[in-house]
Design an enzyme around this catalytic site. Sequence first.
Site, mmCIF file in Angstrom:
data_model
loop_
_atom_site.group_PDB
_atom_site.id
_atom_site.type_symbol
_atom_site.label_atom_id
_atom_site.label_comp_id
_atom_site.label_asym_id
_atom_site.label_seq_id
_atom_site.Cartn_x
_atom_site.Cartn_y
_atom_site.Cartn_z
ATOM 1 N N CYS A 1 -19.299 20.555 -10.002
ATOM 2 C CA CYS A 1 -20.207 19.456 -9.692
ATOM 3 C C CYS A 1 -19.424 18.162 -9.627
ATOM 4 C CB CYS A 1 -21.315 19.356 -10.727
ATOM 5 S SG CYS A 1 -20.716 18.868 -12.344
ATOM 6 N N CYS B 1 -17.087 17.075 -12.418
ATOM 7 C CA CYS B 1 -15.749 17.666 -12.474
ATOM 8 C C CYS B 1 -14.749 16.750 -11.773
ATOM 9 C CB CYS B 1 -15.723 19.030 -11.795
ATOM 10 S SG CYS B 1 -16.695 20.266 -12.644
ATOM 11 N N ASP C 1 -20.213 47.031 -5.855
ATOM 12 C CA ASP C 1 -18.999 47.390 -6.576
ATOM 13 C C ASP C 1 -19.370 47.340 -8.057
ATOM 14 O OD1 ASP C 1 -16.244 47.737 -7.196
ATOM 15 O OD2 ASP C 1 -16.164 45.593 -7.647
ATOM 16 N N ASP D 1 -16.340 42.141 -5.473
ATOM 17 C CA ASP D 1 -15.568 40.984 -5.899
ATOM 18 C C ASP D 1 -14.068 41.193 -5.868
ATOM 19 O OD1 ASP D 1 -15.298 42.612 -8.158
ATOM 20 O OD2 ASP D 1 -14.934 40.851 -9.403
ATOM 21 N N ASP E 1 -12.069 45.586 -2.795
ATOM 22 C CA ASP E 1 -13.309 45.608 -2.028
ATOM 23 C C ASP E 1 -13.174 44.898 -0.694
ATOM 24 O OD1 ASP E 1 -14.757 46.839 -4.070
ATOM 25 O OD2 ASP E 1 -15.032 44.930 -5.085
#
Lengths: 824, 60
Positions: free
Chosen positions: A103, A106, A508, A697, A701
């Site tokens: 956000c 940060c 996955d 992820d 994959d």
Amino acid sequence: MSSTACYHCGLPVPAGSNFSVRIGGVERPMCCPGCEAVAGAIVAGGLDNFYRYRDSRNERPEEVPPEDRWAAYDLAEVQRQYVRPFGDDDRQLASLLIGGISCAACVWLIEKHLGQLEGVDKVSVNANTQRAQVCFDPSAIRPSQLFAELARIGYRPAPATSANSEDLIQREQRAALRRLGVAGLGTMQVMMFAVALYFGASSGIETELQSYLRWVSLLVATPVVFFAARPFFSAAWRSLRGRSLSMDVPVSLAIGLAYVASFYATVFETGEVYFESISMFTFFLLLGRTVEMRARHRAGLASGGLAQLLPLTATKVEKGEENSVPVAALAAGDTILLRPGDTIPADGEVIEGESGVDESLLSGESAPRQKSPGSTVYAGSVNSDSSLLVRVTAAGQATRLSAIERLVERAQLEKPRQVALADRVAGWFVGLVLVAALTAFAFWWHLDAERAFWVALSVLVVTCPCALSLATPAAVAAATLRLQQIGLLVAAGNLLETLPRITRVVFDKTGTLTRGEPHITQIELLRDGWTEQRVKDCAAALESHSNHPLARAFRAWRGNLGASELRLHTGQGVEGVVDGERLRLGRADFAVQPTGAAAPEIPAAEGQWLLLADTEGPVAWIALGDSLRPSARGAVARLQAEGLHTELLSGDQSAEVARLAAAAGIRDFRAGASPEDKLAHLQQLQRRGDKVLMVGDGLNDVPVLSGADASVAMLSAADLAQSRADAILLNGDLMVLPDAIALARKCRRIVRQNLTWALGYNALALPLAVCGLVPPWAAAIGMSASSLIVVLNALRLSRSRVGKRPVGNLLPTGQVSSGLISRG
Amino acid sequence: MDSLYFLIPIAILFIGLAVKLFFWAVNSGQYDDLETEGRRILFDDDESGVDVPEQDERDD
């Protein structure tokens, strides 16, 4: 599970964990040493206001890596990739890619924290592109210190080496904004003149004033057509040269012809002008495209590519001497030393040492593989517990990691393409309109040659594809923004067209259905006088110096007790002294070895069982396992209720796969699949006619993600997985998936309504125009109104409350409400 | 109605200025990060000693 949430990352704090940081005068609980260190660093820098400013929780940080982790970024040949001279004096500018920015606060934190460092002149962070530009004085600070400081406050820094593509994207975005601005300002002005002209047409206007208003409209609309609408003309030209009719062709035809006709009408003071319609149409179309482009860029920019998975330097051993060399210089036949925690830079064969190697990146397997002399190690995997001496067999492009990347490219080529609905309509629509215009011209030529040109023109203008070409982009843009609000960042424009057609969702396991981290699932006490808490504290103390992935399960209790004389027995366990007692933790036979007793039988329950034992015998069994995401079960149930098949496809070979599939409610599962197997399985499903949504992820994959009809990657996913997926799940909440599918169905419904309206309007207007019955002012108003209606209809999507009520008129009744589970 | 002959050119002049201003703003990077900049003003309330770094200025 405890109800307190970690103040930094929001994850639950395990019972018995004692980490906390004093923030703003209040002691705040922390879930792990990583969060504690990061929060401590933030407070120590006087930046605790960060916690007041932020509006979303932080990512859970990895444990702060040792300072020398970043030393490689100081090497001259590495610095060349991301540092360049800046200004007249000796200042330098480093471009960094920063992971974990969630956000605006940060940005504030990073700019403040780095700005406080000696030698840093100026910091600017862009939350959109996740990039930072740091201007620093190389005589006062080294780049590696910038990396270390960023890691200290919980972000994942990397050099932004793909600066060229970033510049390109920035240029593209700025050009789009400039066009949008010109179209927007132009539209407002021309609209104002048009209102005067509308009133003039109804209640009378001096010819002189009318002509004047037309001339100023022309003046303002000209830059809109020639500057703002240029992308449509060039895209239409490209499409024509490629011998196809995309939606850009009728769009350009409409803008171009309406402009020419209006120009003609203005100059010769005859006919009617359409400047306001052209401008508004251009503005709406550009708006839709800009929204889509920004989403696409944001997803693409987050990725630093495959190379970032590999370290920059390797320790090469030559004639007994250890040298740090750039990985690019490694060649087959070299000998390299891998310390615990190192990422392996090249494929090779172990020649000395024994260690567990975490290959989860490549295979998805959660347990580390035991390596001994003679076994093969792969680039990208992580050496976990002790040093290895490895002879390189393949480096650079020849590694297995690169092979996966090539597999990805192949999969993308073979990915089922889908032509946008609007583009399919466009082809015959253009044909039809041109035929109608020519017919009208020929017909009127015989009847009344004077009027032939104007009738033909009014056919072209009245049937302007405004509404038709806005139908899809307006709805897609609205749905894209709505999806981003609920936590799904759409990167590929056609995802919304594919999602409603999905018949099967493939998950996955590690990191997708599960959190991707080992947890203590169960403790079985074997000795009176011990409590579960004491077992956890002892185990945490024993594992406190271990790099083993399983050691992460004990992080929360680290520091409650101290251990000494720690010794790591590769592949077996750890040994150490806690509170004066000699303890062993690990495989059963190893743990009880000193007592000479036989190992107790492993409990029947699922999980990976470790035995804690002292000198007298076994103390307790500890079961470790990866736990399901809390949203997994509900999401699977809702997907199934909507008539979709669900399937679990994992590279892991253990019995965990079956257990987790059952826990999540998935009947079909497949374990031990390599990236190639996964892709083959996917293609087999696609040949059977399934439309597959892949959710994953890991790097393993990536080929399936690229090959699937639609794909979603988790935010924690490997960069490459994120860049190849059609969408990124921002908050890890799997419940967003059924919501997204529902929204995509709604989007499809709205696109269809829009198309029906646009085609209906045209079907009505076309015959009237051919007969010469449409007065020009009616054509202009009809054109603008039909576009506005389409846009307003699409805007309904951005307010739609997904997931709260059944959205299923496309499904058989009865199936819809049965499986809806309210969101917690 | 005669005033229109005078007012509209002025209006168009203003649009021209607005477009120029907008181009300048886009080119100097003010629209590169739409999320952060709008909120930045809320952050620096009690810190006065440190000045805020400007958004990217090294533009071509």
